[in-house]
Each structure stands twice: as structure tokens, then as C-alpha cells.
Design a protein around this motif. Structure first.
Motif, PDB file in Angstrom:
ATOM      1  N   SER A 132       1.053  -1.145  -0.042  1.00  0.00           N
ATOM      2  CA  SER A 132      -0.033   0.149  -0.194  1.00  0.00           C
ATOM      3  C   SER A 132       0.957   1.319   0.015  1.00  0.00           C
ATOM      4  O   SER A 132       1.888   1.152   0.451  1.00  0.00           O
ATOM      5  CB  SER A 132      -1.068  -0.063   1.381  1.00  0.00           C
ATOM      6  N   SER A 133       0.275   2.390  -0.483  1.00  0.00           N
ATOM      7  CA  SER A 133       1.060   3.779  -0.184  1.00  0.00           C
ATOM      8  C   SER A 133       1.489   3.859   1.115  1.00  0.00           C
ATOM      9  O   SER A 133       2.755   4.304   1.170  1.00  0.00           O
ATOM     10  CB  SER A 133       0.406   4.729  -0.827  1.00  0.00           C
ATOM     11  N   ARG A 134       0.719   3.814   2.006  1.00  0.00           N
ATOM     12  CA  ARG A 134       1.012   4.015   3.349  1.00  0.00           C
ATOM     13  C   ARG A 134       2.363   3.148   3.982  1.00  0.00           C
ATOM     14  O   ARG A 134       3.153   3.599   4.392  1.00  0.00           O
ATOM     15  CB  ARG A 134      -0.014   3.714   4.200  1.00  0.00           C
ATOM     16  N   MET A 135       2.069   2.001   3.382  1.00  0.00           N
ATOM     17  CA  MET A 135       3.441   0.928   3.683  1.00  0.00           C
ATOM     18  C   MET A 135       4.694   1.579   2.971  1.00  0.00           C
ATOM     19  O   MET A 135       5.877   1.594   3.656  1.00  0.00           O
ATOM     20  CB  MET A 135       3.270  -0.565   3.269  1.00  0.00           C
ATOM     21  N   VAL A 136       4.493   1.994   1.780  1.00  0.00           N
ATOM     22  CA  VAL A 136       5.797   2.419   0.990  1.00  0.00           C
ATOM     23  C   VAL A 136       6.226   3.766   1.839  1.00  0.00           C
ATOM     24  O   VAL A 136       7.281   3.921   2.106  1.00  0.00           O
ATOM     25  CB  VAL A 136       5.399   2.738  -0.334  1.00  0.00           C
ATOM     26  N   ARG A 137       5.402   4.512   2.189  1.00  0.00           N
ATOM     27  CA  ARG A 137       5.781   5.813   2.843  1.00  0.00           C
ATOM     28  C   ARG A 137       6.346   5.587   4.087  1.00  0.00           C
ATOM     29  O   ARG A 137       7.481   6.368   4.507  1.00  0.00           O
ATOM     30  CB  ARG A 137       4.528   6.674   3.100  1.00  0.00           C
ATOM     31  N   GLY A 143      13.840   5.038   6.158  1.00  0.00           N
ATOM     32  CA  GLY A 143      15.161   4.760   5.487  1.00  0.00           C
ATOM     33  C   GLY A 143      15.245   3.181   4.808  1.00  0.00           C
ATOM     34  O   GLY A 143      16.265   2.937   4.638  1.00  0.00           O
ATOM     35  N   GLY A 144      14.074   2.790   4.754  1.00  0.00           N
ATOM     36  CA  GLY A 144      14.285   1.197   4.189  1.00  0.00           C
ATOM     37  C   GLY A 144      14.098   1.310   2.773  1.00  0.00           C
ATOM     38  O   GLY A 144      13.882   2.145   2.160  1.00  0.00           O
ATOM     39  N   ASP A 145      14.529   0.368   2.134  1.00  0.00           N
ATOM     40  CA  ASP A 145      14.680   0.104   0.693  1.00  0.00           C
ATOM     41  C   ASP A 145      13.466  -0.185   0.114  1.00  0.00           C
ATOM     42  O   ASP A 145      13.075  -1.203   0.333  1.00  0.00           O
ATOM     43  CB  ASP A 145      15.713  -0.819   0.253  1.00  0.00           C
ATOM     44  N   VAL A 146      12.979   0.703  -0.528  1.00  0.00           N
ATOM     45  CA  VAL A 146      11.562   0.362  -1.484  1.00  0.00           C
ATOM     46  C   VAL A 146      11.928  -0.273  -3.075  1.00  0.00           C
ATOM     47  O   VAL A 146      11.005  -0.171  -3.641  1.00  0.00           O
ATOM     48  CB  VAL A 146      10.811   1.596  -1.469  1.00  0.00           C
ATOM     49  N   THR A 147      13.181  -0.558  -3.136  1.00  0.00           N
ATOM     50  CA  THR A 147      13.101  -1.153  -4.577  1.00  0.00           C
ATOM     51  C   THR A 147      12.322  -2.545  -4.736  1.00  0.00           C
ATOM     52  O   THR A 147      12.367  -3.209  -3.875  1.00  0.00           O
ATOM     53  CB  THR A 147      14.866  -1.747  -4.707  1.00  0.00           C
ATOM     54  N   GLY A 148      11.810  -2.473  -5.817  1.00  0.00           N
ATOM     55  CA  GLY A 148      11.052  -3.504  -6.377  1.00  0.00           C
ATOM     56  C   GLY A 148       9.544  -3.210  -6.053  1.00  0.00           C
ATOM     57  O   GLY A 148       8.594  -4.179  -6.011  1.00  0.00           O
ATOM     58  N   LEU A 149       9.240  -2.205  -4.978  1.00  0.00           N
ATOM     59  CA  LEU A 149       7.795  -1.796  -4.716  1.00  0.00           C
ATOM     60  C   LEU A 149       7.326  -0.396  -5.401  1.00  0.00           C
ATOM     61  O   LEU A 149       6.077  -0.729  -5.373  1.00  0.00           O
ATOM     62  CB  LEU A 149       8.052  -1.418  -3.070  1.00  0.00           C
ATOM     63  N   VAL A 150       8.277   0.223  -5.896  1.00  0.00           N
ATOM     64  CA  VAL A 150       7.766   1.305  -6.414  1.00  0.00           C
ATOM     65  C   VAL A 150       8.646   1.365  -7.950  1.00  0.00           C
ATOM     66  O   VAL A 150       9.621   0.932  -7.674  1.00  0.00           O
ATOM     67  CB  VAL A 150       7.745   2.665  -5.811  1.00  0.00           C
ATOM     68  N   SER A 156      13.681   6.972  -6.634  1.00  0.00           N
ATOM     69  CA  SER A 156      14.681   7.960  -6.284  1.00  0.00           C
ATOM     70  C   SER A 156      14.098   9.349  -5.853  1.00  0.00           C
ATOM     71  O   SER A 156      14.625   9.979  -5.178  1.00  0.00           O
ATOM     72  CB  SER A 156      15.681   8.479  -7.538  1.00  0.00           C
ATOM     73  N   LEU A 157      13.119   9.638  -6.502  1.00  0.00           N
ATOM     74  CA  LEU A 157      12.286  10.895  -6.007  1.00  0.00           C
ATOM     75  C   LEU A 157      11.832  10.691  -4.533  1.00  0.00           C
ATOM     76  O   LEU A 157      11.822  11.629  -3.783  1.00  0.00           O
ATOM     77  CB  LEU A 157      10.980  11.195  -6.878  1.00  0.00           C
ATOM     78  N   LEU A 158      11.275   9.683  -4.163  1.00  0.00           N
ATOM     79  CA  LEU A 158      10.814   9.103  -2.745  1.00  0.00           C
ATOM     80  C   LEU A 158      12.075   9.399  -1.783  1.00  0.00           C
ATOM     81  O   LEU A 158      11.962   9.973  -0.562  1.00  0.00           O
ATOM     82  CB  LEU A 158      10.283   7.928  -2.694  1.00  0.00           C
TER      83      LEU A 158
END
Ligand code: ADP
Length: 164
Positions: A132-137, A143-150, A156-158
Motif C-alpha cells: 500500500s502507499s502507506r506502507m511504502v511511505r 530509511g528502508g529500501d523500497v526497490t521492487g515496490l515502486v 529516487s524521487l521518494l
């Protein structure tokens, strides 16, 4: 049936940020509907990570090469946006049973407001069903890695936004 008679679908949401669960639903929806409008809800009462215009630009650039996908901002009632776009179908993602009750209520309310509005639920790939977007935020903010989620450009913008 001519192309102009084919139903236009709207995929509404906040998309703050857009993630791969959203992308998965868009690719499924465009297999069914020749024209899909991603409707980004402008909700002034929330404190978003990205402004509605930033989200619009991000999602537009992701789909710049895809003529089936159009991206727009909207505010107010979804059924009014549908009418403006001459669309009759609402696409929603159904992740898990937890989504069901709210989505069911919304689908019935939208039908009441506009009897011609039909809600179509699509399920994402299993690997995105917890996303979910909330989880990604939350992950990005810590500082967690969101590679493969977005999508990569959004990652990079995030990260940049979270550092500032
Ligand atoms: P989120 O729920 O991620 O904050 P939005 O509120 O922007 O996202 O939701 C827009 C639409 O995308 C909704 O229909 C929602 O059910 C769907 N959606 C969100 N995340 C996923 C996912 N991981 N898989 C499938 N659909 C999703």
C-alpha cells in the motif's frame, strides 16, 4: 461495436506514491478496457508526501508511451469525474478480505449516485497483495529500501523527498 462505444474506465486513488501494485492493476485493466483514465484525487485535507501535481507528473511520465492510459487530477465526487470523462467503469484493486467491506460500500454508494457506474475489482499479483502507499511511505521514511515496490524513477524521487 465501434471503438467509441467501448466503455471508458477510471482508476481512482491517491497514488501517494504510485507503486507496483497500482501498475499491476493498470496493466490488467488495459487488457480489458481500451482506454483507462488514472484519476488522482486532490485531497486538500491530507498531508501528502507528493503534491497532486507532482503525482500527476510522475504517473504521466511513467505512461507517456502508452496511448491507452491517460492521467488526470480530480476532486469532488468520483461519479462526477466519471461523467466528465464519459466513463462508466470504476476500476478498483482488491488486495485482501480487509479491502472488501470498504470497497463494497463504496461500489454500492457510487451505483446509487450514478446507476450507470459499474465497479470492476481486479486482484494484483500475489507479491503485491500486501503493498500500500502507506506502507511504502512508512518504509521510505524510516530509511528502508523500497526497490521492487515502486517504479525506479519514483524510488529516487521518494528517497530524495525523505532526505529533505
Ligand atoms: P493505497 O491503497 O496504496 O494507498 P490508493 O488509495 O491510491 O492506494 O488506491 C488506489 C487504488 O489502488 C485502490 O483501488 C486500491 O485498492 C488499489 N491498490 C492499492 N494498492 C494495491 C495493491 N497492492 N494491489 C492492488 N490494488 C491496489
Amino acid at each position: 461495436m465501434g471503438l467509441s462505444k467501448q466503455p471508458v474506465a477510471v482508476f481512482p486513488g491517491s497514488f501517494d506514491p504510485f507503486h507496483l501494485g497500482h501498475a499491476d492493476i493498470i496493466s490488467r485493466a488495459t487488457q480489458i478496457f481500451p482506454r483507462l483514465i488514472v484519476g488522482i484525487l486532490e485531497n486538500p485535507s491530507k498531508q501528502p508526501v507528493f503534491t497532486p501535481n507532482e503525482r500527476l507528473e510522475m504517473v504521466r511520465s511513467l505512461y507517456a508511451g502508452d496511448p491507452a492510459v491517460e492521467v488526470r487530477l480530480f476532486s469532488g465526487l468520483l461519479v462526477n469525474f466519471l461523467q466528465q470523462m464519459q466513463a462508466t467503469v470504476i476500476i478498483r484493486g482488491m488486495r485482501a478480505v480487509s479491502d472488501f467491506e470498504y470497497e463494497f460500500q463504496m461500489a454500492l454508494m457510487n451505483r446509487r449516485l450514478s446507476p450507470s457506474a459499474e465497479t470492476v475489482f481486479l486482484t494484483p499479483k500475489e507479491e503485491y497483495s500486501y503493498l500500500s502507499s502507506r506502507m511504502v511511505r512508512e518504509v521510505a521514511a524510516l530509511g528502508g529500501d523500497v526497490t521492487g515496490l515502486v517504479p525506479e524513477p519514483i524510488r529516487s524521487l521518494l528517497e530524495e523527498r525523505m532526505r529533505s
